[in-house]
Write an enzyme that holds these catalytic residues in place. Structure first.
Site, mmCIF file in Angstrom:
data_model
loop_
_atom_site.group_PDB
_atom_site.id
_atom_site.type_symbol
_atom_site.label_atom_id
_atom_site.label_comp_id
_atom_site.label_asym_id
_atom_site.label_seq_id
_atom_site.Cartn_x
_atom_site.Cartn_y
_atom_site.Cartn_z
ATOM 1 N N ARG A 11 57.248 32.474 71.650
ATOM 2 C CA ARG A 11 56.851 33.521 72.587
ATOM 3 C C ARG A 11 55.540 33.130 73.272
ATOM 4 N NH1 ARG A 11 59.694 38.240 72.648
ATOM 5 N NH2 ARG A 11 60.646 38.044 70.611
ATOM 6 N N ILE A 12 55.491 33.399 74.553
ATOM 7 C CA ILE A 12 54.271 33.122 75.316
ATOM 8 C C ILE A 12 53.248 34.192 74.964
ATOM 9 C CG2 ILE A 12 53.347 32.988 77.679
ATOM 10 C CD1 ILE A 12 55.352 30.789 76.781
ATOM 11 N N ASP A 23 47.957 26.853 76.964
ATOM 12 C CA ASP A 23 47.414 27.895 77.829
ATOM 13 C C ASP A 23 48.484 28.983 77.971
ATOM 14 O OD1 ASP A 23 49.218 26.962 79.709
ATOM 15 O OD2 ASP A 23 47.713 25.831 80.838
ATOM 16 N N ALA A 24 48.371 29.812 79.011
ATOM 17 C CA ALA A 24 49.275 30.964 79.101
ATOM 18 C C ALA A 24 50.630 30.606 79.714
ATOM 19 C CB ALA A 24 48.604 32.095 79.897
ATOM 20 N N ASN A 32 49.681 23.958 70.152
ATOM 21 C CA ASN A 32 51.139 24.119 70.145
ATOM 22 C C ASN A 32 51.801 22.765 69.928
ATOM 23 O OD1 ASN A 32 53.723 25.407 70.605
ATOM 24 N ND2 ASN A 32 53.715 24.511 72.657
ATOM 25 N N THR A 33 52.963 22.783 69.293
ATOM 26 C CA THR A 33 53.757 21.559 69.204
ATOM 27 C C THR A 33 55.034 21.776 69.986
ATOM 28 O OG1 THR A 33 55.172 22.033 67.299
ATOM 29 C CG2 THR A 33 52.926 21.334 66.829
ATOM 30 N N HIS A 34 55.525 20.688 70.568
ATOM 31 C CA HIS A 34 56.744 20.792 71.380
ATOM 32 C C HIS A 34 57.596 19.539 71.195
ATOM 33 C CE1 HIS A 34 59.354 22.212 74.515
ATOM 34 N NE2 HIS A 34 59.299 21.018 75.084
HETATM 35 C C1 GAR Z 1 59.793 22.414 66.581
HETATM 36 O O1 GAR Z 1 60.507 21.256 66.964
HETATM 37 C C2 GAR Z 1 58.841 22.840 67.675
HETATM 38 O O2 GAR Z 1 58.303 21.794 68.401
HETATM 39 C C3 GAR Z 1 59.742 23.666 68.546
HETATM 40 O O3 GAR Z 1 60.471 24.431 67.641
HETATM 41 C C4 GAR Z 1 60.714 23.637 66.474
HETATM 42 C C5 GAR Z 1 60.403 24.485 65.269
HETATM 43 O O4 GAR Z 1 60.937 23.919 64.128
HETATM 44 N N1 GAR Z 1 58.971 24.430 69.492
HETATM 45 C C6 GAR Z 1 59.322 24.595 70.772
HETATM 46 O O5 GAR Z 1 60.404 24.215 71.205
HETATM 47 C C7 GAR Z 1 58.293 25.291 71.637
HETATM 48 N N2 GAR Z 1 58.694 25.266 72.978
HETATM 49 P P1 GAR Z 1 60.571 24.488 62.671
HETATM 50 O O6 GAR Z 1 60.593 26.020 62.742
HETATM 51 O O7 GAR Z 1 61.635 23.947 61.760
HETATM 52 O O8 GAR Z 1 59.205 23.963 62.329
#
Ligand code: GAR
Length: 187
Positions: free
Chosen positions: A90-91, A140-141, A106-108
């Site tokens: 969520r943003i 950021d937002a 954040n991780t992506h």
């Molecule tokens: C992770 O790969 C994370 O980078 C992603 O959700 C997954 C969570 O996995 N986040 C996004 O896509 C944000 N846009 P987890 O709950 O097993 O750690």
């Protein structure tokens, strides 16, 4: 360094952080783990690890701004040095970003700025990229926007499914997140 971790789902990357803290690899205190909905495995596994948990359930709030205010108040109550969005889908509002400016990580699962959003792995595969990866950045937002801290490339294999690729990305993501948090903890 005190952190609050936000999750929306299974929290497997969070588990890697919990383990790194427990093993003494990561000099960080997880002050609390919170979710935007009820019954996530991320909160369950945190409670099992003896961590403080909270749920600011989006569906319990009449308006978006009420939820924004409740989330900000709850997270701020732990006085974290950093807030980590680990699969938090969520943003957050500008007020939240302002409160934790330069301290919201954040991780992506893609090499930003390519393939932001909830389906970074699927979108990268659909485009046909041969290399994707993961990004840890100051959020950021926007949707997965903000200054990049670190990235790791991951090859896309011909036999990959979205699940197999995401699992391989998550291995890299866990390592990268722990490294970045360690670097932040060491200043
Ligand atoms: C992770 O790969 C994370 O980078 C992603 O959700 C997954 C969570 O996995 N986040 C996004 O896509 C944000 N846009 P987890 O709950 O097993 O750690």
């Amino acid at each position: 360094m005190r952190i609050v971790v936000l999750v929306s789902g299974t929290g497997s990357n969070l588990q890697a952080v919990i383990d790194a803290v427990a093993n003494g690899v990561l000099p960080v205190e997880i002050a609390a783990v919170g979710a935007d909905r009820l019954g996530t495995y991320g909160v369950e596994r945190s409670a099992n690890a003896g961590l403080e948990t909270f749920e600011v359930n989006f569906k319990d709030f009449g308006t978006r701004s009420d939820w924004d205010a409740a989330l900000l108040e709850k997270v701020a109550s732990y006085s974290p040095d950093y807030v980590v969005s680990s699969g938090f889908m969520r943003i957050v509002a500008p007020d939240f970003i302002n409160a934790f400016e330069g301290r919201y990580v954040n991780t992506h699962p893609a090499l930003l700025p390519s393939f932001p959003g909830a389906h970074g792995v699927r979108d990268a595969m659909a485009y046909g990229v041969k290399v994707t990866g993961c990004t840890v950045h100051f959020a950021d937002a926007g949707v997965d926007t903000g200054p990049i801290i670190a990235q790791t490339p991951v090859d896309v294999l011909p036999e990959d499914t979205e699940e197999s690729l995401h699992e391989r990305i998550k291995l890299a993501e866990r390592e990268l997140l722990i490294k970045v948090l360690g670097d932040l903890a060491h200043g």
